[in-house]
Design an enzyme around this catalytic site. Structure first.
Site, PDB file in Angstrom:
ATOM      1  N   GLU A  60      -9.354 -17.486  -6.224  1.00 47.52           N
ATOM      2  CA  GLU A  60      -9.182 -17.985  -4.855  1.00 47.52           C
ATOM      3  C   GLU A  60     -10.218 -19.048  -4.494  1.00 47.52           C
ATOM      4  OE1 GLU A  60      -8.989 -14.824  -5.712  1.00 47.52           O
ATOM      5  OE2 GLU A  60      -6.911 -14.316  -5.203  1.00 47.52           O
ATOM      6  N   GLN A  82      -2.532 -14.890  -1.878  1.00 48.58           N
ATOM      7  CA  GLN A  82      -1.434 -13.919  -1.972  1.00 48.58           C
ATOM      8  C   GLN A  82      -1.488 -12.879  -0.857  1.00 48.58           C
ATOM      9  OE1 GLN A  82      -1.257 -12.337  -5.970  1.00 48.58           O
ATOM     10  NE2 GLN A  82       0.170 -13.965  -6.547  1.00 48.58           N
ATOM     11  N   HIS A 129      -4.420  -5.370   1.240  1.00 46.95           N
ATOM     12  CA  HIS A 129      -3.165  -6.083   1.437  1.00 46.95           C
ATOM     13  C   HIS A 129      -2.675  -5.946   2.875  1.00 46.95           C
ATOM     14  CE1 HIS A 129      -3.510  -5.222  -2.813  1.00 46.95           C
ATOM     15  NE2 HIS A 129      -2.507  -6.014  -3.115  1.00 46.95           N
TER      16      HIS A 129
END
Length: 326
Positions: A60, A82, A129
């Site tokens: 990243e 993501q 997430h």
């Protein structure tokens, strides 16, 4: 008008901007061949080729660092993280470089780039997430932090973000990615960054929210209207930073009462900032303390406790009744 999901609307916005401007390029993990982990970039590699849609290594910091260099060189990169929880590996590049080049160069250099980040709970994912950390980015001078709530404004805001001369953090509520469809104009559309929107008109209570929480807030507002005859003014913030406080303070001057709804942890977040601005600009109109319905100050739990963490229509309605009965 065409009905679309948010995924389809975001894909459309990138396709439109890439067709209009050769300097717009995409980069990120699996965004090319696979079309992105959520398929937001599906089909764009075939249409524009690998020189403009680039699969990157799992790094990243490298993605954002490369994008900063491209932006300084004259391109308009759109990066994909993501999940927002992975963006912390790129935080140094975002905070120390992307956000500061304009200030550091006294306006000689701009960094016109977008960092897209799927965020938020509600899809039964793991904790990194599912987080809602817009406060991290809203706190940084030099960045704009944008959060759409539906397909129409997602397409319009992403087009504006790509055209912005400065770096934009584009926080995408993945719980809204495919959960509903909405009419999107056939012609290219844009919404000014930094401007909020009134989505319901009412005289009794001001409700301020953003992202995936808008849908739950509207469920609560409908419940309050049906069961209690309460009419709410609902403000969708759309941009967390810079914050449009004119619309919600004007609304509070009309209703005298407000609650803020967000899924981020309650403490030290935008809800506190909104409360402070209402007290600074509309204190003499307040008839009750500003209420907050938020996530809890814990790591986002695994899916079997996820719904207990997130504000729902009943928690929101209960907070509204409490504020109205103060």
């Amino acid at each position: 008008m065409t009905e679309m999901t948010m995924i389809e609307a975001l894909n459309l916005a990138m396709r439109e901007e890439m067709e209009a401007d050769d300097s717009v390029i995409l980069l990120g993990e699996d965004i090319g061949v696979d079309g992105g982990i959520f398929r937001v970039t599906e089909g764009l590699l075939d249409r524009f080729g690998e020189a403009r849609v680039m699969d990157t290594p799992l790094a990243e910091s490298g993605i954002v660092g490369a994008a900063i260099g491209m932006a300084l060189y004259g391109l308009r990169p759109v990066c994909e993280m993501q999940f927002s929880g992975f963006s912390y590996f790129a935080f140094h590049q975002i905070e120390s470089h992307a956000a500061r080049f304009r200030y550091r160069s006294q306006g000689r250099f701009h960094v016109p780039m977008v960092v897209r980040m799927p965020y938020g709970a509600g899809v039964r994912a793991l904790e990194h997430h599912s987080e809602s950390r817009e406060a991290f980015y809203a706190h940084i001078a030099g960045l704009k932090t944008v959060i759409p709530s539906g397909p129409r404004n997602a397409r319009a805001l992403l087009r504006s973000a790509i055209r912005d001369p400065d770096p934009v953090i584009f926080y995408e509520p993945k719980a809204a990615y495919r959960s509903f469809r909405e009419e999107v104009p056939d012609e290219p559309d844009s919404i000014e960054i930094g401007v909020s929107e009134r989505v319901r008109e009412g005289e009794d209570l001001t409700v301020i929210t953003w992202g995936a929480m808008l849908r739950r807030t509207l469920e609560a507002v409908d419940l309050l209207s049906r069961e209690d005859g309460i009419a709410c003014d609902v403000i969708d913030l759309l941009t967390v930073s810079p914050m449009d406080d004119a619309l919600f303070t004007e609304s509070v001057k009309k209703t005298g009462r407000a609650i803020v709804i967000h899924e981020a942890p309650r403490s030290f977040g935008p809800g506190g900032e909104i409360t402070a601005r209402i007290e600074e600009k509309a204190f003499e109109f307040l008839e009750a303390p500003v209420g907050r319905v938020a996530g809890f100050d814990v790591v986002v739990p695994f899916f079997f406790r996820e719904e207990a963490y997130l504000p729902d229509a009943y928690r929101i309605a209960e907070a509204a009744r409490s504020t109205l009965s103060y």
